[in-house]
Design a protein around this motif. Structure first.
Motif: not given
Length: 240
Positions: A46-72
């Motif tokens: 559950f902890i893993f799912a919540v964190i992953i959802g938050d990390v990779v979800g932000e670049p989908l809502s904010s176009g000015d955030i680079a993908l490299g950092g969240p995916l890393a």
């Protein structure tokens, strides 16, 4: 490059491409981690799912955030999660830390109030879970255990267990595994060969069940031991 690096004026197609990249990435992560994270949802999952959802979800809502950092960051978290799961599998001490222990809620027919409070389970919640386990009558219950995945399992008293053929000194024929031979009008040749059958035999079965063609069959399965056949047509009028 602006799709990857981000831009305040990222066009709509850029968000679509980003969503595709993240979807494929998450799909690969789930495949690597295995089915445990989906089937048995432990607190660490559950902890893993919540964190992953938050990390990779932000670049989908904010176009000015680079993908490299969240995916890393997501890759590091996935690696950490996989490492903890592997260590828990190999070491009992680590497993006791990472995964919760089962908690006995009802012991020999008696409700353990202290354990209920420890698990933060209300009487209403307990009764609901017992009803979902077809054990609404408390007098029939011997044990109720809160499992690590949050579900409650129930063991009834022996006299309330369902009667089995073994109790009646009967030996019923063994049940086999139903193999799919036809699905949506298409033949599964691998299963057909495994059972030593032919397409001519399938056609005979189709005709014996009232079908003119194999294409009219939605699903046809056969038990590999009892040889029992289940057939269902593509439409309601064809259901056998």
């Amino acid at each position: 490059m602006e799709v990857w690096n981000g831009s305040e004026d990222l066009p709509i197609y850029g968000f679509i491409i980003r969503a595709t990249i993240i979807y494929v990435y998450i799909f690969m992560v789930v495949k690597i981690l295995g089915q445990r994270s989906m089937v048995s949802f432990h607190p660490i999952d559950f902890i893993f799912a919540v964190i992953i959802g938050d990390v990779v979800g932000e670049p989908l809502s904010s176009g000015d955030i680079a993908l490299g950092g969240p995916l890393a960051a997501a890759s590091f978290i996935a690696g950490l999660h996989l490492t903890l799961s592997y260590l828990a599998l190999k070491n009992a001490r680590i497993r006791r830390i990472v995964e919760a222990e089962p908690i006995i809620i009802i012991n020999k027919g008696h409700i353990l109030v202290d354990e209920m409070r420890k698990a933060k389970i209300t009487v209403e919640s307990l009764m609901m879970d017992l009803r979902l386990n077809q054990a609404s009558d408390l007098t029939e219950i011997d044990y109720a255990i809160l499992e690590p995945n949050g579900q409650i399992s129930v063991i009834k008293k022996s006299k309330y267990d369902s009667l089995t053929p073994n109790d009646m000194m009967k030996v019923p024929p063994e049940k086999g595994y139903p193999s799919v031979l036809i699905l949506e009008g298409k033949i599964n040749y691998a299963n057909l060969e495994k059972l030593g059958l032919t397409t001519a035999w399938l056609q005979e079965q189709a005709e014996s069940h009232g079908f003119e063609s194999i294409k009219e069959i939605f699903l046809l399965t056969m038990d590999d031991r009892s040889k029992r056949i289940f057939v269902s047509g593509q439409t309601m009028r064809d259901i056998v």
